[in-house]
Design an enzyme around this catalytic site. Sequence first.
Site, PDB file in Angstrom:
ATOM      1  N   CYS A  83      -5.123 -26.965 -63.545  1.00  0.00           N
ATOM      2  CA  CYS A  83      -5.805 -28.085 -62.886  1.00  0.00           C
ATOM      3  C   CYS A  83      -5.180 -28.310 -61.672  1.00  0.00           C
ATOM      4  O   CYS A  83      -5.681 -28.848 -60.675  1.00  0.00           O
ATOM      5  CB  CYS A  83      -5.932 -29.110 -63.778  1.00  0.00           C
ATOM      6  SG  CYS A  83      -7.042 -28.696 -65.165  1.00  0.00           S
ATOM      7  N   CYS A 212     -15.391 -38.193 -68.765  1.00  0.00           N
ATOM      8  CA  CYS A 212     -14.839 -36.925 -68.479  1.00  0.00           C
ATOM      9  C   CYS A 212     -15.287 -36.083 -67.187  1.00  0.00           C
ATOM     10  O   CYS A 212     -16.479 -36.337 -66.709  1.00  0.00           O
ATOM     11  CB  CYS A 212     -15.509 -36.184 -69.678  1.00  0.00           C
ATOM     12  SG  CYS A 212     -15.008 -36.899 -71.191  1.00  0.00           S
ATOM     13  N   SER A 213     -14.441 -35.452 -66.666  1.00  0.00           N
ATOM     14  CA  SER A 213     -14.776 -34.624 -65.537  1.00  0.00           C
ATOM     15  C   SER A 213     -15.570 -33.430 -65.770  1.00  0.00           C
ATOM     16  O   SER A 213     -15.501 -32.839 -67.072  1.00  0.00           O
ATOM     17  CB  SER A 213     -13.600 -34.323 -64.805  1.00  0.00           C
ATOM     18  OG  SER A 213     -12.628 -33.406 -65.411  1.00  0.00           O
ATOM     19  N   HIS A 343     -14.774 -31.153 -60.666  1.00  0.00           N
ATOM     20  CA  HIS A 343     -13.569 -30.595 -60.964  1.00  0.00           C
ATOM     21  C   HIS A 343     -13.400 -29.183 -60.911  1.00  0.00           C
ATOM     22  O   HIS A 343     -13.203 -28.671 -61.879  1.00  0.00           O
ATOM     23  CB  HIS A 343     -12.827 -31.159 -62.210  1.00  0.00           C
ATOM     24  CG  HIS A 343     -11.490 -30.980 -62.212  1.00  0.00           C
ATOM     25  ND1 HIS A 343     -10.346 -30.468 -61.453  1.00  0.00           N
ATOM     26  CD2 HIS A 343     -10.733 -30.829 -63.531  1.00  0.00           C
ATOM     27  CE1 HIS A 343      -9.420 -30.294 -62.036  1.00  0.00           C
ATOM     28  NE2 HIS A 343      -9.486 -30.369 -63.111  1.00  0.00           N
TER      29      HIS A 343
END
Length: 396
Positions: A83, A212-213, A343
Amino acid sequence: MGGRAYVIGVGMTKFEKPGGRDWDYPDMAREAGTNALADAGIDYERVEQAYVGYVYGESTSGQRAVYELGLTGIPVINVNNNCSTGSTALFLAVQAVRSGSAECALALGFEKMQPGSLGSTYEDREQPMMKHLLALAELQEFAMPPAPYMFGAAGREHIEKYGTTAEQFAKIAVKNHRHSVNNPYAQFRDEYTLDEILAAKTIYDPLTKLQCSPTSDGSGAAIIASEAFVEEHGLAAQAIEIAGQAMVTDMRSTFDDKSAISLVGAKMTSAAANRVYEQAGIGPEDVDVIELHDCFSTNELLTYEALGLCAEGEGGKLIDAGDTTYGGRWVVNPSGGLISKGHPLGATGLAQCAELTWQLRGTADARQVEGAGIALQHNIGLGGAAVVTAYRPADR
């Protein structure tokens, strides 16, 4: 650190739900890269090296992506760091410029993701997160999916150690969803009440779905240049200096601490931030605006403490006091953050760079943080790497 390095151009696409737009990663890269070049006011032929990040893709996808911008024979380095891939591409481009290897470099990241929770591609070899997951399973019973389990477990540990509440984590999501309303690049632009955040489907307690992404498609890009290049092209008025930057990977403490908070990278973040503060000659109290890695609301709170915005265990007090939004001590994630902006793994770090560049130029429109003069970026990938970057206008 070597010579100075500056962001002279940024660009990104709108972040989209996977499959929500008829495009592929070369289209994403062309859009973000073209926007960054136009922002810098230069042609692709002036770029001497390119660092291109993505997590899910085939070998040399980086070349295929930047071929949409030109075919000039320059080195193209493919980057994958989970990430933190986008900020790792940025880190490498900055290194190239600071070292004198290039006067102008491109950092570009993109992701074309599958819907749903993150999964592995290869099942016939050791998974890179297995060491972390096995260590965490000794502390808290294993659950799926792995990412919310890990960051949710860290949140539970914080609750047990410091008395943090589920409502404090949820307030972070309320803030970030509220911020995203003003971001045309965000995947989600809806505002939610605290009750709505708490009532959403539980993914892994204390995390609900709205904390939550999401999986996302999209791309981001930044053009990095030397001081001489900035002067040659008369770009000082728009250039943003990389005042400090550090990458830290897992240390012994990640596993020796027997702590979920350490396993999700809090000490990596702290070590990187301390190096950046020293390089830039600043402290957290000097920062005005922050884009940090809120893959889950729990991680934003942990990162407040790791960045030194408050003492360990006091992150909940910051959100209760309104210290991390407009009118507070810092504005954290004015873009809406990963939770609401989206994301796409390879693009996230470069989208953060773009947002902070706009903030320091004073061109962030309805998201603008008044008087923003110093910005801080935090991007983390488990397995693991944390990249922290400090920015300030070139003329400051």
